[in-house]
Design a protein around this motif. Structure first.
Motif, mmCIF file in Angstrom:
data_model
loop_
_atom_site.group_PDB
_atom_site.id
_atom_site.type_symbol
_atom_site.label_atom_id
_atom_site.label_comp_id
_atom_site.label_asym_id
_atom_site.label_seq_id
_atom_site.Cartn_x
_atom_site.Cartn_y
_atom_site.Cartn_z
ATOM 1 N N GLY A 9 19.063 10.436 70.281
ATOM 2 C CA GLY A 9 18.194 11.671 70.722
ATOM 3 C C GLY A 9 19.397 13.125 69.227
ATOM 4 N N PRO A 10 20.757 13.598 70.385
ATOM 5 C CA PRO A 10 21.241 14.260 69.987
ATOM 6 C C PRO A 10 22.601 13.889 68.608
ATOM 7 C CG PRO A 10 21.497 13.629 72.207
ATOM 8 C CD PRO A 10 20.764 12.798 71.967
ATOM 9 N N ILE A 11 22.048 12.892 68.635
ATOM 10 C CA ILE A 11 22.822 12.015 67.192
ATOM 11 C C ILE A 11 21.779 12.181 65.710
ATOM 12 C CG2 ILE A 11 23.220 10.460 65.824
ATOM 13 C CD1 ILE A 11 24.920 8.967 68.173
ATOM 14 N N LEU A 12 20.670 12.210 66.129
ATOM 15 C CA LEU A 12 19.455 12.514 65.381
ATOM 16 C C LEU A 12 19.349 14.113 65.141
ATOM 17 C CD1 LEU A 12 17.945 11.538 63.385
ATOM 18 C CD2 LEU A 12 16.003 12.063 64.799
ATOM 19 N N LEU A 31 20.760 18.952 62.153
ATOM 20 C CA LEU A 31 20.643 20.655 62.029
ATOM 21 C C LEU A 31 22.132 20.631 61.618
ATOM 22 C CD1 LEU A 31 20.359 21.625 65.753
ATOM 23 C CD2 LEU A 31 18.596 21.906 63.551
ATOM 24 N N LEU A 32 22.667 19.311 60.744
ATOM 25 C CA LEU A 32 23.935 19.254 59.922
ATOM 26 C C LEU A 32 24.360 20.965 58.610
ATOM 27 C CD1 LEU A 32 25.972 16.463 59.888
ATOM 28 C CD2 LEU A 32 26.434 18.529 60.760
ATOM 29 N N PRO A 33 22.889 20.550 58.201
ATOM 30 C CA PRO A 33 22.869 21.781 57.022
ATOM 31 C C PRO A 33 22.527 22.996 56.971
ATOM 32 C CG PRO A 33 21.106 20.427 56.682
ATOM 33 C CD PRO A 33 21.456 19.347 57.787
ATOM 34 N N TYR A 34 21.933 23.768 58.946
ATOM 35 C CA TYR A 34 22.278 24.392 59.086
ATOM 36 C C TYR A 34 23.010 24.912 59.863
ATOM 37 C CZ TYR A 34 16.960 24.504 58.272
ATOM 38 O OH TYR A 34 15.547 23.839 58.375
ATOM 39 N N LEU A 35 24.554 23.856 60.451
ATOM 40 C CA LEU A 35 25.864 24.426 60.653
ATOM 41 C C LEU A 35 26.401 24.759 60.529
ATOM 42 C CD1 LEU A 35 25.057 22.066 63.873
ATOM 43 C CD2 LEU A 35 25.090 24.032 64.609
ATOM 44 N N LEU A 36 26.294 24.117 59.277
ATOM 45 C CA LEU A 36 27.405 24.493 58.114
ATOM 46 C C LEU A 36 26.954 25.891 56.986
ATOM 47 C CD1 LEU A 36 27.963 21.057 56.891
ATOM 48 C CD2 LEU A 36 29.493 21.843 57.273
ATOM 49 N N LYS A 37 26.472 25.946 57.564
ATOM 50 C CA LYS A 37 25.417 27.480 56.800
ATOM 51 C C LYS A 37 26.266 28.756 57.692
ATOM 52 C CE LYS A 37 21.795 26.231 53.594
ATOM 53 N NZ LYS A 37 20.082 26.261 54.458
ATOM 54 N N ILE A 74 29.472 22.426 67.466
ATOM 55 C CA ILE A 74 28.555 21.556 68.682
ATOM 56 C C ILE A 74 28.897 21.306 70.048
ATOM 57 C CG2 ILE A 74 27.507 19.240 69.081
ATOM 58 C CD1 ILE A 74 27.734 18.813 65.417
ATOM 59 N N VAL A 75 28.419 21.372 71.400
ATOM 60 C CA VAL A 75 28.975 21.649 72.513
ATOM 61 C C VAL A 75 28.056 20.248 72.586
ATOM 62 C CG1 VAL A 75 29.323 22.318 74.746
ATOM 63 C CG2 VAL A 75 29.326 23.873 72.618
ATOM 64 N N ASN A 76 28.858 19.183 73.097
ATOM 65 C CA ASN A 76 28.145 17.831 74.090
ATOM 66 C C ASN A 76 28.537 18.530 75.541
ATOM 67 O OD1 ASN A 76 27.010 17.388 71.570
ATOM 68 N ND2 ASN A 76 29.088 15.945 70.771
ATOM 69 N N LEU A 77 27.257 18.141 76.035
ATOM 70 C CA LEU A 77 27.756 18.104 77.930
ATOM 71 C C LEU A 77 28.187 16.383 78.323
ATOM 72 C CD1 LEU A 77 27.256 20.424 80.205
ATOM 73 C CD2 LEU A 77 27.101 21.016 77.308
ATOM 74 N N SER A 78 28.812 16.009 78.975
ATOM 75 C CA SER A 78 29.391 14.490 78.892
ATOM 76 C C SER A 78 29.709 14.735 80.564
ATOM 77 C CB SER A 78 30.903 14.434 77.794
ATOM 78 O OG SER A 78 31.788 13.078 78.234
ATOM 79 N N SER A 79 29.972 14.059 80.664
ATOM 80 C CA SER A 79 30.836 13.674 82.308
ATOM 81 C C SER A 79 32.045 12.609 82.557
ATOM 82 C CB SER A 79 29.507 12.706 82.936
ATOM 83 O OG SER A 79 29.778 12.528 84.080
#
Ligand SMILES: NC(=O)c1ccc[n+]([C@@H]2O[C@H](COP(=O)([O-])OP(=O)(O)OC[C@H]3O[C@@H](n4cnc5c(N)ncnc54)[C@H](OP(=O)(O)O)[C@@H]3O)[C@@H](O)[C@H]2O)c1
Length: 227
Positions: free
Chosen positions: A113-116, A121-127, A133-138
């Motif tokens: 889900g996060p990858i998709l 959202l990449l085109p929006y982020l690249l603007k 991007i912050v990934n909540l890991s553990s």
């Protein structure tokens, strides 16, 4: 300067606290939850701030696509994506008896889900002039200190860390980092956890807003830790 920040699983736990802290700092929050009534109820608590609710269920690829289309009608760019939402449904299992359906569901919510969502959202982020991007890991996904138990959760977080490192390498314009919030008192962490939700949100908020940060790293308490 105000940033437009998308947060998954904003309705409770660390996601809500990240949304609250960033809203108080004056940022625009794209506040998402899989359950519309729970999401709107939680969003009400931030009614004094620039917060916009959208439905988003990471288990359903169609929901992710619908969310990005709806967001596209609201905004032309996104400055920060915080992949916060996750599930932990394997506390009763070890690797030897982990049902494949539990592994599949956890990988869908915590990784695919996060990858998709990130891809769409990449085109929006690249603007954005300073996309992040912050990934909540553990720490439970850190190979350097890997233990037993919670096999699907650990695997999903190790893989999420790979996603962080791969995307940071492929997209030099975007600062992509993983963060371990520590053991936090939420529904997932439980009542005996050592950290408050405020402390658990702190490093994610810092990674979203601190002017000079690195990329492709794994952080806890604003310091780089081993993968
Ligand atoms: N708490 C800890 O000690 C700890 C430690 C290390 C890492 N983390 C990580 O920190 C992040 C936040 O954890 P937390 O403790 O705040 O967890 P939490 O209290 O269980 O909250 C999880 C959030 O994710 C949402 N969510 C679950 N499934 C979803 C789906 N299919 N689509 C969209 N949203 C979904 C939940 O929404 P609903 O209300 O609809 O279920 C909720 O908003 C997670 O990535 C977790 O792995 C937590």
């Amino acid at each position: 300067m105000s940033k437009r920040i998308v947060i998954t699983g904003s309705n409770r736990g660390i996601g809500f606290e990240i949304a609250r802290q960033l809203a108080v700092l004056g940022h625009e929050i794209i506040f998402t939850a899989r359950n519309t009534s729970k999401g709107l109820e939680a969003e009400k608590q931030l009614a004094d701030y620039d917060v916009h609710f959208f439905q988003l269920d990471l288990e359903e690829p169609e929901s992710i696509e619908t969310f990005v289309h709806a967001l596209g009608r609201h905004a032309d760019h996104v400055d920060v994506l915080i992949n916060n939402a996750a599930i932990l449904k394997d506390s009763d299992y070890h690797l030897r008896n982990l049902p494949m359906e539990v592994l599949d569901r956890m990988l869908q919510v915590n990784l695919k889900g996060p990858i998709l969502l990130t891809q769409l959202l990449l085109p929006y982020l690249l603007k954005s002039i300073d996309p992040r991007i912050v990934n909540l890991s553990s720490g439970m996904g850190a190979l350097s200190s890997m233990g037993g138990g919670y096999p699907a959760y650990r695997i999903s977080k190790t893989a999420l860390n790979s996603f962080t490192a791969i995307l940071a390498s492929e997209q030099p314009k975007i600062k992509v980092n993983s963060v371990c919030p520590g053991w936090v008192r939420t529904d997932m962490g439980g009542a005996n956890a050592s950290r408050s939700v405020e402390r658990g949100a702190e490093t994610a908020v810092w990674l979203a807003t601190e002017p000079a940060i690195s990329t492709g790293k794994f952080f806890r308490d604003k310091r780089v830790i081993d993968w």
